[in-house]
Design a protein around this motif. Structure first.
Motif, PDB file in Angstrom:
ATOM      1  N   THR A 120       0.824  -1.206   0.000  1.00 39.09           N
ATOM      2  CA  THR A 120       0.000   0.000   0.000  1.00 39.09           C
ATOM      3  C   THR A 120       0.861   1.261   0.000  1.00 39.09           C
ATOM      4  O   THR A 120       0.377   2.347  -0.336  1.00 39.09           O
ATOM      5  N   ARG A 121       2.136   1.139   0.367  1.00 38.06           N
ATOM      6  CA  ARG A 121       3.038   2.299   0.414  1.00 38.06           C
ATOM      7  C   ARG A 121       3.969   2.360  -0.794  1.00 38.06           C
ATOM      8  O   ARG A 121       4.357   3.444  -1.241  1.00 38.06           O
ATOM      9  N   HIS A 122       4.353   1.176  -1.300  1.00 36.22           N
ATOM     10  CA  HIS A 122       5.360   1.131  -2.367  1.00 36.22           C
ATOM     11  C   HIS A 122       5.077  -0.080  -3.244  1.00 36.22           C
ATOM     12  O   HIS A 122       5.134  -1.216  -2.777  1.00 36.22           O
ATOM     13  N   SER A 123       4.812   0.153  -4.507  1.00 38.13           N
ATOM     14  CA  SER A 123       4.470  -0.946  -5.416  1.00 38.13           C
ATOM     15  C   SER A 123       5.660  -1.886  -5.621  1.00 38.13           C
ATOM     16  O   SER A 123       6.817  -1.514  -5.402  1.00 38.13           O
ATOM     17  N   GLY A 124       5.368  -3.099  -6.033  1.00 31.09           N
ATOM     18  CA  GLY A 124       6.409  -4.081  -6.311  1.00 31.09           C
ATOM     19  C   GLY A 124       5.850  -5.216  -7.148  1.00 31.09           C
ATOM     20  O   GLY A 124       4.644  -5.274  -7.418  1.00 31.09           O
ATOM     21  N   ILE A 125       6.716  -6.111  -7.554  1.00 33.35           N
ATOM     22  CA  ILE A 125       6.287  -7.301  -8.294  1.00 33.35           C
ATOM     23  C   ILE A 125       5.645  -8.278  -7.324  1.00 33.35           C
ATOM     24  O   ILE A 125       6.212  -8.578  -6.271  1.00 33.35           O
ATOM     25  N   VAL A 126       4.463  -8.758  -7.659  1.00 32.99           N
ATOM     26  CA  VAL A 126       3.769  -9.736  -6.828  1.00 32.99           C
ATOM     27  C   VAL A 126       3.920 -11.112  -7.444  1.00 32.99           C
ATOM     28  O   VAL A 126       3.590 -11.315  -8.621  1.00 32.99           O
ATOM     29  N   CYS A 127       4.440 -12.055  -6.674  1.00 33.72           N
ATOM     30  CA  CYS A 127       4.431 -13.465  -7.060  1.00 33.72           C
ATOM     31  C   CYS A 127       3.211 -14.082  -6.392  1.00 33.72           C
ATOM     32  O   CYS A 127       3.191 -14.272  -5.173  1.00 33.72           O
ATOM     33  N   LEU A 128       2.194 -14.353  -7.192  1.00 38.83           N
ATOM     34  CA  LEU A 128       0.878 -14.704  -6.678  1.00 38.83           C
ATOM     35  C   LEU A 128       0.745 -16.225  -6.553  1.00 38.83           C
ATOM     36  O   LEU A 128       0.691 -16.936  -7.551  1.00 38.83           O
ATOM     37  N   HIS A 129       0.678 -16.709  -5.316  1.00 41.66           N
ATOM     38  CA  HIS A 129       0.608 -18.146  -5.068  1.00 41.66           C
ATOM     39  C   HIS A 129      -0.826 -18.663  -5.003  1.00 41.66           C
ATOM     40  O   HIS A 129      -1.041 -19.874  -5.086  1.00 41.66           O
ATOM     41  N   ASP A 130      -1.783 -17.770  -4.822  1.00 44.59           N
ATOM     42  CA  ASP A 130      -3.198 -18.148  -4.785  1.00 44.59           C
ATOM     43  C   ASP A 130      -3.997 -17.146  -5.608  1.00 44.59           C
ATOM     44  O   ASP A 130      -3.818 -15.937  -5.450  1.00 44.59           O
ATOM     45  N   ALA A 160       0.290  -4.035  -7.746  1.00 44.12           N
ATOM     46  CA  ALA A 160       1.543  -4.604  -8.232  1.00 44.12           C
ATOM     47  C   ALA A 160       2.070  -3.836  -9.437  1.00 44.12           C
ATOM     48  O   ALA A 160       1.303  -3.352 -10.267  1.00 44.12           O
ATOM     49  N   SER A 161       3.381  -3.743  -9.543  1.00 47.87           N
ATOM     50  CA  SER A 161       4.000  -3.184 -10.746  1.00 47.87           C
ATOM     51  C   SER A 161       4.111  -4.248 -11.829  1.00 47.87           C
ATOM     52  O   SER A 161       4.334  -3.946 -12.995  1.00 47.87           O
ATOM     53  N   GLY A 162       3.945  -5.488 -11.444  1.00 49.47           N
ATOM     54  CA  GLY A 162       3.934  -6.632 -12.350  1.00 49.47           C
ATOM     55  C   GLY A 162       3.553  -7.859 -11.541  1.00 49.47           C
ATOM     56  O   GLY A 162       3.680  -7.858 -10.316  1.00 49.47           O
ATOM     57  N   THR A 163       3.062  -8.899 -12.207  1.00 47.84           N
ATOM     58  CA  THR A 163       2.631 -10.090 -11.484  1.00 47.84           C
ATOM     59  C   THR A 163       3.213 -11.339 -12.117  1.00 47.84           C
ATOM     60  O   THR A 163       3.130 -11.540 -13.330  1.00 47.84           O
ATOM     61  N   VAL A 164       3.801 -12.176 -11.269  1.00 51.13           N
ATOM     62  CA  VAL A 164       4.231 -13.519 -11.656  1.00 51.13           C
ATOM     63  C   VAL A 164       3.281 -14.496 -10.985  1.00 51.13           C
ATOM     64  O   VAL A 164       3.037 -14.399  -9.786  1.00 51.13           O
ATOM     65  N   THR A 165       2.721 -15.410 -11.752  1.00 53.24           N
ATOM     66  CA  THR A 165       1.905 -16.449 -11.145  1.00 53.24           C
ATOM     67  C   THR A 165       2.302 -17.791 -11.746  1.00 53.24           C
ATOM     68  O   THR A 165       3.184 -17.864 -12.607  1.00 53.24           O
ATOM     69  N   HIS A 166       1.665 -18.877 -11.283  1.00 54.69           N
ATOM     70  CA  HIS A 166       2.230 -20.197 -11.529  1.00 54.69           C
ATOM     71  C   HIS A 166       1.332 -21.135 -12.326  1.00 54.69           C
ATOM     72  O   HIS A 166       1.641 -22.325 -12.446  1.00 54.69           O
ATOM     73  N   SER A 167       0.230 -20.615 -12.854  1.00 53.57           N
ATOM     74  CA  SER A 167      -0.611 -21.357 -13.792  1.00 53.57           C
ATOM     75  C   SER A 167      -1.490 -20.357 -14.516  1.00 53.57           C
ATOM     76  O   SER A 167      -1.595 -19.192 -14.125  1.00 53.57           O
ATOM     77  N   ASN A 168      -2.146 -20.832 -15.566  1.00 51.26           N
ATOM     78  CA  ASN A 168      -2.919 -19.933 -16.427  1.00 51.26           C
ATOM     79  C   ASN A 168      -4.375 -19.761 -16.014  1.00 51.26           C
ATOM     80  O   ASN A 168      -5.014 -18.786 -16.398  1.00 51.26           O
ATOM     81  N   GLY A 170       0.967  -3.597 -14.806  1.00 48.86           N
ATOM     82  CA  GLY A 170       2.251  -3.901 -15.433  1.00 48.86           C
ATOM     83  C   GLY A 170       2.267  -5.256 -16.104  1.00 48.86           C
ATOM     84  O   GLY A 170       1.218  -5.877 -16.333  1.00 48.86           O
ATOM     85  N   PRO A 171       3.450  -5.768 -16.424  1.00 47.04           N
ATOM     86  CA  PRO A 171       3.581  -7.064 -17.099  1.00 47.04           C
ATOM     87  C   PRO A 171       3.054  -8.215 -16.239  1.00 47.04           C
ATOM     88  O   PRO A 171       3.084  -8.152 -15.004  1.00 47.04           O
ATOM     89  N   VAL A 172       2.565  -9.258 -16.896  1.00 48.26           N
ATOM     90  CA  VAL A 172       2.096 -10.473 -16.225  1.00 48.26           C
ATOM     91  C   VAL A 172       2.798 -11.659 -16.872  1.00 48.26           C
ATOM     92  O   VAL A 172       2.890 -11.742 -18.094  1.00 48.26           O
ATOM     93  N   ARG A 173       3.292 -12.576 -16.052  1.00 47.81           N
ATOM     94  CA  ARG A 173       4.025 -13.720 -16.588  1.00 47.81           C
ATOM     95  C   ARG A 173       3.670 -14.978 -15.787  1.00 47.81           C
ATOM     96  O   ARG A 173       3.569 -14.930 -14.554  1.00 47.81           O
ATOM     97  N   VAL A 174       3.482 -16.102 -16.486  1.00 46.01           N
ATOM     98  CA  VAL A 174       3.252 -17.394 -15.836  1.00 46.01           C
ATOM     99  C   VAL A 174       4.575 -18.155 -15.812  1.00 46.01           C
ATOM    100  O   VAL A 174       5.197 -18.383 -16.857  1.00 46.01           O
ATOM    101  N   VAL A 175       5.006 -18.536 -14.610  1.00 49.04           N
ATOM    102  CA  VAL A 175       6.288 -19.217 -14.417  1.00 49.04           C
ATOM    103  C   VAL A 175       6.048 -20.461 -13.559  1.00 49.04           C
ATOM    104  O   VAL A 175       5.388 -20.362 -12.521  1.00 49.04           O
ATOM    105  N   PRO A 176       6.560 -21.620 -13.940  1.00 46.80           N
ATOM    106  CA  PRO A 176       6.403 -22.807 -13.089  1.00 46.80           C
ATOM    107  C   PRO A 176       6.975 -22.570 -11.704  1.00 46.80           C
ATOM    108  O   PRO A 176       8.069 -22.014 -11.554  1.00 46.80           O
ATOM    109  N   ALA A 228      -0.674 -22.793  -7.847  1.00 47.40           N
ATOM    110  CA  ALA A 228       0.095 -24.022  -8.044  1.00 47.40           C
ATOM    111  C   ALA A 228       0.037 -24.816  -6.748  1.00 47.40           C
ATOM    112  O   ALA A 228      -0.206 -24.267  -5.677  1.00 47.40           O
ATOM    113  N   SER A 229       0.286 -26.114  -6.843  1.00 50.76           N
ATOM    114  CA  SER A 229       0.226 -26.988  -5.671  1.00 50.76           C
ATOM    115  C   SER A 229       1.617 -27.496  -5.321  1.00 50.76           C
ATOM    116  O   SER A 229       2.189 -28.316  -6.042  1.00 50.76           O
TER     117      SER A 229
END
Length: 435
Positions: free
Chosen positions: A93-103, A164-172, A184-190, A303-304
């Motif tokens: 809420t104070r400073h944006s960053g890349i979010v690695c979204l697990h859920d 988020a300034s960008g989001t990494v998540t683990h499935s589509n 920002g950018p969004v990327r799916v990464v195992p 991801a599980s």
């Protein structure tokens, strides 16, 4: 690059364990990393995972702010547990960053945050969903009703991703809401994961065909693990009652344990409830198992870790054909349709009982695939690439935010900035940054 990574560090956190593996990979690739612990204050003195770098507390405001200034990228590893991720929510809420979204479902995280920010929370619900959502969200009577009502209508994915300034998540499967809300950018990464206890596998004897088929479920025992369905599938068939044993390893509430054991006894099913155990005991449990159940309904995670870990240990794994699990190649897992869950699980267990050699064959195939897919080295490289992409787009996002504030002040519709006619000219800020 210099990374500041916000994550739970407590040893019971699977996200913390995953982050520790990635952190070591980043350091080995010559990057600098500082970890910010994000748990609630009461957990901040507990023993941590080994991150191989300096660890600070999210409550140490001066130290965190100094590291934000020094960092090339701030990364938040976030899941649906406010007790473990309070610090990430507060700092996002104070400073944006890349979010690695697990859920993809973050309703419990939002609920925890909302109790100290109730009016702001109602505005968030109204903004992303509806006035009805802002009125009903906090008046749901049970956890089952909460999940059922909110998982599809108000999952709160947009709340976190919009910061988020960008989001990494683990499935589509849940990316639609991410793409609509993350600027920002969004990327799916195992997901990166490992199997540190696999070295203990040398102590396991070769399976004796005459012994019982050993089925295992790991992780916190709650309704979405489908434990009762496993018991009913075994108990509903006389052959399976005689030839299958079932073990649960993971935290469990006393009332849930009583319910499960009563059901097992009524159906004459051999069930062992081990509760929460240490890492070595968990590793031995997976090694000793013939088959791991990763049935989930509803499936809310990106991801599980349990399914990945089971495959890394070379175990045949049963999954529900939904969410992340539906994206796993069918040659490496056994998929069950939730609509016919008990019947299909019974048929699967009978097939494995009749063809026990399939257990080792499918397990080995899954292990080879998982080892090459869910690697820390790949995840680390993807974080570096994602950080560079976010740096390149940051000027455009700042410009868009500036003009959105002007439009808002005029009372105009800020959705104008989503049109190509508006976005294309803003790309000039990227060019200016690169030069």
């Amino acid at each position: 690059m210099k990374f500041l990574i916000f994550t739970p560090a407590i040893q019971t956190s699977a996200i913390g364990r995953m982050t520790s593996v990635v952190t070591h990979a980043l350091v080995s690739q010559k990057h600098e990393v500082v970890i910010v612990r994000t748990e609630m204050a009461g957990y901040l003195t507990t023993e941590t995972h080994d991150f191989g770098c300096n660890i600070i507390s999210w409550l140490d405001t001066t130290e965190v702010e100094a590291n934000i200034v020094r960092a090339d990228a701030c990364i938040h590893q976030i899941g649906d547990n406010y007790q473990f991720h309070q610090g990430s929510v507060e700092w996002l809420t104070r400073h944006s960053g890349i979010v690695c979204l697990h859920d993809f479902f973050l309703g419990n995280l939002f609920w925890g945050w909302a109790h100290n920010n109730i009016e702001q929370a109602r505005e968030v619900l109204k903004t992303y969903y509806s006035k009805e959502a802002s009125e009903r969200f906090f008046n749901i009577n049970s956890s089952e009703e909460f999940i059922e009502l909110t998982k599809d209508q108000w999952p709160m994915t947009e709340w976190i991703c919009s910061m988020a300034s960008g989001t990494v998540t683990h499935s589509n499967w849940g990316c639609d809401r991410v793409l609509k809300s993350c600027p920002g950018p969004v990327r799916v990464v195992p997901l990166a994961y490992n199997s540190p206890g696999l070295a203990l596998a040398g102590t396991k004897q070769k399976r004796i065909p005459s012994t019982k088929l050993k089925l295992l479920t790991i992780g916190h025992v709650n309704p979405n693990k489908r434990v009762e369905s496993c018991i009913k599938a075994i108990g509903g068939n006389p052959t399976l009652r005689e030839t299958v044993s079932y073990r649960l390893v993971g935290a469990i509430q006393p009332e849930m344990k009583v319910k499960i054991l009563e059901l097992a006894q009524s159906l004459s099913v051999d069930v062992e409830v081990s509760g929460e155990v240490d890492a070595d005991t968990l590793a031995h449990a997976i090694i000793d198992a013939d088959l791991v159940s990763c049935l989930r309904w509803p499936s809310l995670e990106a991801a599980s870790a349990s399914a990945i870990e089971a495959m890394l240990y070379g175990k045949t794994t049963v999954v529900t054909n939904t969410g992340f699990y539906s994206e796993l190649p069918e040659q490496y897992v056994l998929k069950i349709n939730h609509v016919n869950e008990i019947e299909e699980l019974e048929a699967t267990l009978l097939s494995l009982h009749a063809n026990p050699d399939l257990l080792e064959v499918k397990g080995q195939q899954a292990q080879e695939w998982a080892k090459s897919t869910f690697t820390a080295e790949n995840y680390a490289r993807q974080l570096v690439d994602m950080s560079s992409a976010c740096i390149r787009t940051s000027s455009t996002l700042k410009a868009a935010s500036y003009y959105a504030a002007i439009l808002h002040g005029w009372g105009a519709d800020t959705s104008l900035l989503q049109n190509n006619e508006s976005l294309v000219p803003l790309a000039i800020f990227n060019q200016c940054y690169q030069h």
